[in-house]
Design an enzyme around this catalytic site. Sequence first.
Site, PDB file in Angstrom:
ATOM      1  N   SER A 197       0.852  -1.191   0.000  1.00  0.00           N
ATOM      2  CA  SER A 197       0.000   0.000   0.000  1.00  0.00           C
ATOM      3  C   SER A 197       0.884   1.235   0.000  1.00  0.00           C
ATOM      4  O   SER A 197       2.024   1.202   0.466  1.00  0.00           O
ATOM      5  CB  SER A 197      -0.890   0.010   1.248  1.00  0.00           C
ATOM      6  OG  SER A 197      -1.479   1.283   1.460  1.00  0.00           O
ATOM      7  N   TYR A 214       0.479   0.078  10.545  1.00  0.00           N
ATOM      8  CA  TYR A 214       0.039  -0.314   9.208  1.00  0.00           C
ATOM      9  C   TYR A 214       1.145  -0.059   8.189  1.00  0.00           C
ATOM     10  O   TYR A 214       1.430  -0.913   7.335  1.00  0.00           O
ATOM     11  CB  TYR A 214      -1.218   0.466   8.825  1.00  0.00           C
ATOM     12  CG  TYR A 214      -1.764   0.116   7.460  1.00  0.00           C
ATOM     13  CD1 TYR A 214      -2.309  -1.133   7.206  1.00  0.00           C
ATOM     14  CD2 TYR A 214      -1.745   1.044   6.411  1.00  0.00           C
ATOM     15  CE1 TYR A 214      -2.811  -1.464   5.957  1.00  0.00           C
ATOM     16  CE2 TYR A 214      -2.250   0.735   5.163  1.00  0.00           C
ATOM     17  CZ  TYR A 214      -2.782  -0.522   4.932  1.00  0.00           C
ATOM     18  OH  TYR A 214      -3.278  -0.854   3.691  1.00  0.00           O
TER      19      TYR A 214
END
Length: 322
Positions: free
Chosen positions: A164, A190
């Site tokens: 990501s 994350y």
Amino acid sequence: MADRIKSAFGPYTDARDVVAGQDLTGKVAIVTGGATGIGIETAKALAGAGAEVVIAVRKPDLAEAAVAEINAVAKGAKASWSMLDLSSFKSIRAFAERWGDRPLNLLINNAGVMACPLAYTEDGLEMQIGTNHFGHFLLSVLLAPNLVAGAQSGWGSRLVSLSSIGHRRSPVHFEDPNFRHRPYDKWEAYGQAKTANALFAVGFDQRFKDRNVRAFSVMPGGIMTPLQRHLPLEEQKAMGWIDDDGKVREGFKTPAQGASTSVWAAVGGELDGVGGLYLEDLHEAAPWTKESGWSGVMPYALDPEQADRLWALSVKTTGAGA
């Protein structure tokens, strides 16, 4: 980077258009998290081109519904599902044991968790890196012999690791990856996990490219899926993802569009003979800059030395892949 690899497709191409005209009959694919979001769209595209697809999921009710949806568009082999909880090494090993010595052509490491409150897996790992990276690492190295066997058919096997743009939030903190001694920040956690996903593709490709198995990491783009389940609406509004009326901002992709780069990574002919790349919008990503915003890749996410260091840590953590 004028020599970046590009496809013939645009960033908003549907996944099914990426495989249009391809025949994947006889090929076998596993898609983790294949019951919802871009996972099911990835599975549908591959099945629609003739591949036999197994979705690896942890919720039987969602799995049954997803398999029915995939089989509605499948061409040839029928899709099926198998239980997999990536936050449990026991569950991962059980999945690999059930798979046995069956050849595998495509492993799409799609499942993930994002920005959750601090929690730990049953093996004592911070939930985001534990699930997104260490879980997929163990699954991948256990299935590596199956990918090698699949490549012996002459059609090179591929592993796709979902990363990501969030990786820019943090490199891997090797001294304390599990937030045992530093304050927890859900977005830093994350980011670390997504950096690990990219570095894993570098490390896996380096170790298996000589056996005709290549690996890529993928940035799918901004998509509204169950991945946002831990984010309150007010936070999504504050980040500009949705407006005050709940409308998704311009630029977000549909799940089918979000799956397209994963599918290209799995079957794109432009990628033959290469690996370890970070892909986005159906092309090889350029280095991230402040001006590039929501695109590009940080150098630390493709650093071979960092990839080797992560591999060593992952071997120590999971007990596999030495």
